[in-house]
Design an enzyme around this catalytic site. Sequence first.
Site, PDB file in Angstrom:
ATOM      1  N   GLY A  10       0.834  -1.197   0.000  1.00  0.00           N
ATOM      2  CA  GLY A  10       0.000   0.000   0.000  1.00  0.00           C
ATOM      3  C   GLY A  10       0.864   1.240   0.000  1.00  0.00           C
ATOM      4  O   GLY A  10       1.160   1.803   1.051  1.00  0.00           O
ATOM      5  N   THR A  11       1.296   1.666  -1.186  1.00  0.00           N
ATOM      6  CA  THR A  11       2.232   2.792  -1.289  1.00  0.00           C
ATOM      7  C   THR A  11       1.452   4.068  -1.580  1.00  0.00           C
ATOM      8  O   THR A  11       1.542   4.662  -2.658  1.00  0.00           O
ATOM      9  CB  THR A  11       3.284   2.507  -2.384  1.00  0.00           C
ATOM     10  OG1 THR A  11       3.860   1.218  -2.131  1.00  0.00           O
ATOM     11  CG2 THR A  11       4.398   3.544  -2.373  1.00  0.00           C
ATOM     12  N   GLY A  12       0.630   4.464  -0.604  1.00  0.00           N
ATOM     13  CA  GLY A  12      -0.158   5.679  -0.730  1.00  0.00           C
ATOM     14  C   GLY A  12       0.358   6.769   0.177  1.00  0.00           C
ATOM     15  O   GLY A  12       1.563   6.880   0.423  1.00  0.00           O
ATOM     16  N   LEU A  14       0.246   7.162   3.342  1.00  0.00           N
ATOM     17  CA  LEU A  14       0.897   6.687   4.556  1.00  0.00           C
ATOM     18  C   LEU A  14       2.070   5.759   4.235  1.00  0.00           C
ATOM     19  O   LEU A  14       3.209   6.021   4.616  1.00  0.00           O
ATOM     20  CB  LEU A  14      -0.136   5.993   5.451  1.00  0.00           C
ATOM     21  CG  LEU A  14       0.316   5.577   6.841  1.00  0.00           C
ATOM     22  CD1 LEU A  14      -0.829   5.738   7.839  1.00  0.00           C
ATOM     23  CD2 LEU A  14       0.783   4.120   6.844  1.00  0.00           C
ATOM     24  N   LYS A 192      -6.351   5.883  19.787  1.00  0.00           N
ATOM     25  CA  LYS A 192      -6.390   6.409  18.417  1.00  0.00           C
ATOM     26  C   LYS A 192      -7.831   6.624  17.967  1.00  0.00           C
ATOM     27  O   LYS A 192      -8.140   7.582  17.254  1.00  0.00           O
ATOM     28  CB  LYS A 192      -5.657   5.446  17.477  1.00  0.00           C
ATOM     29  CG  LYS A 192      -5.581   5.924  16.017  1.00  0.00           C
ATOM     30  CD  LYS A 192      -4.678   7.145  15.863  1.00  0.00           C
ATOM     31  CE  LYS A 192      -4.731   7.738  14.453  1.00  0.00           C
ATOM     32  NZ  LYS A 192      -4.231   6.818  13.419  1.00  0.00           N
ATOM     33  N   ASN A 196     -10.034   9.303  15.769  1.00  0.00           N
ATOM     34  CA  ASN A 196     -10.563   8.859  14.476  1.00  0.00           C
ATOM     35  C   ASN A 196     -12.081   8.833  14.405  1.00  0.00           C
ATOM     36  O   ASN A 196     -12.657   9.174  13.363  1.00  0.00           O
ATOM     37  CB  ASN A 196     -10.019   7.464  14.134  1.00  0.00           C
ATOM     38  CG  ASN A 196      -8.724   7.525  13.364  1.00  0.00           C
ATOM     39  OD1 ASN A 196      -8.422   8.520  12.713  1.00  0.00           O
ATOM     40  ND2 ASN A 196      -7.937   6.472  13.427  1.00  0.00           N
ATOM     41  N   GLU A 274     -13.797   3.573   5.404  1.00  0.00           N
ATOM     42  CA  GLU A 274     -13.380   2.623   6.444  1.00  0.00           C
ATOM     43  C   GLU A 274     -14.347   2.671   7.628  1.00  0.00           C
ATOM     44  O   GLU A 274     -13.930   2.774   8.785  1.00  0.00           O
ATOM     45  CB  GLU A 274     -11.957   2.940   6.891  1.00  0.00           C
ATOM     46  CG  GLU A 274     -10.900   2.750   5.828  1.00  0.00           C
ATOM     47  CD  GLU A 274      -9.501   2.967   6.359  1.00  0.00           C
ATOM     48  OE1 GLU A 274      -8.781   1.985   6.586  1.00  0.00           O
ATOM     49  OE2 GLU A 274      -9.117   4.136   6.562  1.00  0.00           O
TER      50      GLU A 274
END
Length: 315
Positions: A10-12, A14, A192, A196, A274
């Site tokens: 997942g190279t987005g 984040l 967290k 969120n 999500e």
Amino acid sequence: MYEGKYAILGTGALGGYYGAKLQKAGLDVHFLLRSDYEQVSQHGLIVESKDGDFTLPQVNAYDDVAKMPKCDVVVVALKTTQNHLLPQLLPPVVKDDGVVLVLQNGLGVEEEIADIVNQAHIIGGLCFLCSNKVGAGHIRHLDYGQITLGEYADGYAATGITERMQQIADDFQAAGITMELSTDLLLGRWKKLMWNIPYNGLSVVLNARTDELMADTYTRKLVEQLMCEVQAGAKSMGRTIGDRFFQTMLDYTVKMKPYRTSMKIDYDECRPLEVEAIVGNPLRKAQALGVDLPKISCLYHQLKFLDGRNRTIDS
């Protein structure tokens, strides 16, 4: 240093940011990409950052996990809406006795991964990062970046600080990323969620940035009420979040640059939200223990409606 291979699934906004920082620091990093594969394989990654811009002209880019080497640490940086892909993605790339580092939002994600790779160690990472992907292989880091690590054990039992956690934290710190080690991953996950659930959820329902939510008396009160319910949810699972942390989250958001949350970006671009990992899973876990969270329940149902309508419009 851990001196092992890192994989980024997942190279987005984040995964691209943290993976690029690790490679810049001299670590051996391998990136899985989909739509950005051609661009990144030919031109590398660009990171614009408040801490200094940099470019990696060459990276180890792949469009198929079968082509990737077995890695010591596999970073899961996909959106949780793509977790149905993990049974195909994880086994080919995780070394036996390797580590899966889960940099995802929400609750319950480590439990899912434990069912897929039972020979691997699982570490959860809670990222406090303001970052967006502004183009193929082009990441813009706006603010923050700290990660809190906690090791997963069955039932989210507290594990203390393990040597694996420390080794990975050392690598990230060498890359200029602030790290914190938690003895209790479940407590970290609920902390967290205190950010969120209200900010991701309300940003979509009310079409607002974080600064707008904090500037208005009524929405700030709603944020605080949702935070109180997150406290109650954590308590239902035997974890206590003190009022001081509550205030820290409010102060943190007031000081933050005006920010469009990741869920709001997904909504604006008609991508799946999500909702389940961030809102549904915590809500169901608390309800199963006899604790009602009425405002979070209301937020969940509003988000499910908006997400469903958004996907219908997109199709």
